[in-house]
Scaffold this motif. Structure first.
Motif, PDB file in Angstrom:
ATOM      1  N   GLU A  69       0.846  -1.184   0.000  1.00  0.00           N
ATOM      2  CA  GLU A  69       0.000   0.000   0.000  1.00  0.00           C
ATOM      3  C   GLU A  69       0.886   1.241   0.000  1.00  0.00           C
ATOM      4  O   GLU A  69       1.700   1.435   0.892  1.00  0.00           O
ATOM      5  CB  GLU A  69      -0.915   0.023   1.231  1.00  0.00           C
ATOM      6  CG  GLU A  69      -1.871   1.182   1.199  1.00  0.00           C
ATOM      7  CD  GLU A  69      -2.764   1.249   2.424  1.00  0.00           C
ATOM      8  OE1 GLU A  69      -3.208   2.342   2.757  1.00  0.00           O
ATOM      9  OE2 GLU A  69      -2.986   0.190   3.042  1.00  0.00           O
ATOM     10  N   ILE A  70       0.724   2.064  -1.030  1.00  0.00           N
ATOM     11  CA  ILE A  70       1.504   3.286  -1.155  1.00  0.00           C
ATOM     12  C   ILE A  70       0.748   4.410  -0.459  1.00  0.00           C
ATOM     13  O   ILE A  70      -0.423   4.649  -0.735  1.00  0.00           O
ATOM     14  CB  ILE A  70       1.735   3.646  -2.634  1.00  0.00           C
ATOM     15  CG1 ILE A  70       2.396   2.489  -3.380  1.00  0.00           C
ATOM     16  CG2 ILE A  70       2.549   4.928  -2.754  1.00  0.00           C
ATOM     17  CD1 ILE A  70       3.741   2.059  -2.854  1.00  0.00           C
ATOM     18  N   LYS A  71       1.451   5.095   0.434  1.00  0.00           N
ATOM     19  CA  LYS A  71       0.867   6.204   1.187  1.00  0.00           C
ATOM     20  C   LYS A  71       1.484   7.507   0.683  1.00  0.00           C
ATOM     21  O   LYS A  71       2.703   7.616   0.573  1.00  0.00           O
ATOM     22  CB  LYS A  71       1.154   6.018   2.675  1.00  0.00           C
ATOM     23  CG  LYS A  71       0.609   7.101   3.556  1.00  0.00           C
ATOM     24  CD  LYS A  71       0.962   6.834   5.015  1.00  0.00           C
ATOM     25  CE  LYS A  71       0.568   8.032   5.863  1.00  0.00           C
ATOM     26  NZ  LYS A  71       1.216   8.010   7.166  1.00  0.00           N
ATOM     27  N   LEU A  72       0.637   8.492   0.378  1.00  0.00           N
ATOM     28  CA  LEU A  72       1.124   9.800  -0.030  1.00  0.00           C
ATOM     29  C   LEU A  72       1.025  10.761   1.140  1.00  0.00           C
ATOM     30  O   LEU A  72       0.002  10.801   1.828  1.00  0.00           O
ATOM     31  CB  LEU A  72       0.343  10.314  -1.240  1.00  0.00           C
ATOM     32  CG  LEU A  72       0.875   9.631  -2.499  1.00  0.00           C
ATOM     33  CD1 LEU A  72       0.075   8.435  -2.843  1.00  0.00           C
ATOM     34  CD2 LEU A  72       1.002  10.604  -3.602  1.00  0.00           C
ATOM     35  N   THR A  73       2.099  11.498   1.357  1.00  0.00           N
ATOM     36  CA  THR A  73       2.171  12.367   2.524  1.00  0.00           C
ATOM     37  C   THR A  73       3.145  13.504   2.245  1.00  0.00           C
ATOM     38  O   THR A  73       3.721  13.592   1.158  1.00  0.00           O
ATOM     39  CB  THR A  73       2.574  11.538   3.770  1.00  0.00           C
ATOM     40  OG1 THR A  73       2.517  12.352   4.922  1.00  0.00           O
ATOM     41  CG2 THR A  73       3.977  10.955   3.635  1.00  0.00           C
ATOM     42  N   ARG A  74       3.336  14.346   3.235  1.00  0.00           N
ATOM     43  CA  ARG A  74       4.328  15.423   3.144  1.00  0.00           C
ATOM     44  C   ARG A  74       5.617  14.940   3.806  1.00  0.00           C
ATOM     45  O   ARG A  74       5.582  14.222   4.799  1.00  0.00           O
ATOM     46  CB  ARG A  74       3.842  16.687   3.862  1.00  0.00           C
ATOM     47  CG  ARG A  74       2.470  17.216   3.487  1.00  0.00           C
ATOM     48  CD  ARG A  74       2.306  17.808   2.109  1.00  0.00           C
ATOM     49  NE  ARG A  74       3.061  18.988   1.758  1.00  0.00           N
ATOM     50  CZ  ARG A  74       2.646  20.237   1.870  1.00  0.00           C
ATOM     51  NH1 ARG A  74       1.462  20.510   2.388  1.00  0.00           N
ATOM     52  NH2 ARG A  74       3.399  21.238   1.476  1.00  0.00           N
ATOM     53  N   CYS A  75       6.733  15.352   3.275  1.00  0.00           N
ATOM     54  CA  CYS A  75       8.038  14.990   3.828  1.00  0.00           C
ATOM     55  C   CYS A  75       8.214  15.676   5.182  1.00  0.00           C
ATOM     56  O   CYS A  75       7.963  16.865   5.323  1.00  0.00           O
ATOM     57  CB  CYS A  75       9.136  15.438   2.861  1.00  0.00           C
ATOM     58  SG  CYS A  75      10.788  14.978   3.376  1.00  0.00           S
ATOM     59  N   SER A  76       8.625  14.892   6.187  1.00  0.00           N
ATOM     60  CA  SER A  76       8.708  15.478   7.526  1.00  0.00           C
ATOM     61  C   SER A  76       9.964  15.111   8.311  1.00  0.00           C
ATOM     62  O   SER A  76      10.150  15.592   9.419  1.00  0.00           O
ATOM     63  CB  SER A  76       7.471  15.085   8.341  1.00  0.00           C
ATOM     64  OG  SER A  76       7.417  13.686   8.494  1.00  0.00           O
ATOM     65  N   THR A  77      10.837  14.262   7.751  1.00  0.00           N
ATOM     66  CA  THR A  77      12.018  13.859   8.504  1.00  0.00           C
ATOM     67  C   THR A  77      13.283  13.963   7.650  1.00  0.00           C
ATOM     68  O   THR A  77      13.228  13.929   6.413  1.00  0.00           O
ATOM     69  CB  THR A  77      11.910  12.398   9.002  1.00  0.00           C
ATOM     70  OG1 THR A  77      12.001  11.510   7.884  1.00  0.00           O
ATOM     71  CG2 THR A  77      10.613  12.167   9.769  1.00  0.00           C
ATOM     72  N   LYS A  78      14.409  14.048   8.343  1.00  0.00           N
ATOM     73  CA  LYS A  78      15.700  14.081   7.649  1.00  0.00           C
ATOM     74  C   LYS A  78      15.931  12.765   6.909  1.00  0.00           C
ATOM     75  O   LYS A  78      16.503  12.752   5.813  1.00  0.00           O
ATOM     76  CB  LYS A  78      16.825  14.349   8.653  1.00  0.00           C
ATOM     77  CG  LYS A  78      18.155  14.587   8.007  1.00  0.00           C
ATOM     78  CD  LYS A  78      19.218  14.996   9.015  1.00  0.00           C
ATOM     79  CE  LYS A  78      20.552  15.225   8.324  1.00  0.00           C
ATOM     80  NZ  LYS A  78      21.604  15.610   9.260  1.00  0.00           N
ATOM     81  N   ALA A  79      15.485  11.655   7.479  1.00  0.00           N
ATOM     82  CA  ALA A  79      15.626  10.353   6.821  1.00  0.00           C
ATOM     83  C   ALA A  79      14.870  10.330   5.490  1.00  0.00           C
ATOM     84  O   ALA A  79      15.362   9.779   4.496  1.00  0.00           O
ATOM     85  CB  ALA A  79      15.132   9.232   7.735  1.00  0.00           C
TER      86      ALA A  79
END
Length: 177
Positions: free
Chosen positions: A2-12
């Motif tokens: 399952e592909i989840k779309l989100t906003r980037c929030s971490t350095k990793a």
């Protein structure tokens, strides 16, 4: 899967974007693969990617903890921070009316193993739905020889604003409204 779309929030996540970027950079992609699969042109630093993300978080596609695709949000205030993109911002200023708030999609890329699953379209849908309340359009440019990328962009609704020559190559400046 399952592909989840989100906003980037971490350095990793930022580092995974850079890793995916390097795998698909035009200098690291074979000639026949460039034609069939496309490529990315710009290499970002972690510092610049983090600054861009702080201004407007990038859109990412994840398979569990793995970033498998991204669409970079590049606020116009970063127009002088990437040498190869400076001409694009000059061209944007010539065709987008002053005062029209726009966002630049700084680069889009999907991991090879996850292509042809609709992630490209979902990244742009997520970007548009997330940004459009505050911006009237999303603008980007595509190397005129990157036919795979151009076809994909036109298929999700981008329209050509103009073709221009910079850095020894032709570019298509395109917009999504």
């Amino acid at each position: 899967m399952e592909i989840k779309l989100t906003r980037c929030s971490t350095k990793a996540e930022l580092q995974q974007i850079l890793d995916l970027q390097q795998k698909n950079h035009l200098q690291n992609v074979h000639a026949d693969e460039k034609e069939k699969e496309g490529f990315v042109t710009v290499s970002h630093t972690l510092e610049l990617l983090a600054e861009m993300n702080a201004a407007c978080p990038h859109i990412i596609a994840k398979d569990q903890d793995k970033v498998v695709g991204y669409a970079l949000c590049m606020h116009p205030r970063f127009g002088n921070d990437v040498e190869v993109l400076k001409p694009m911002f000059v061209e944007i200023d010539a065709v987008i009316p002053k005062g029209d708030p726009y966002m630049v999609m700084g680069q889009i890329c999907i991991d090879k193993e996850y292509r042809r699953q609709g992630i490209f379209r979902k990244l742009y849908e997520t970007m548009k739905n997330t940004l459009m309340p505050n911006f009237t359009s999303i603008v980007t440019e595509v190397d005129a020889t990157n036919l795979r990328s151009l076809v994909a962009h036109y298929a999700v609704g981008f329209e050509e604003l103009k073709t221009y020559h910079a850095g020894g190559q032709d570019w298509k400046l395109i917009v999504l409204r």
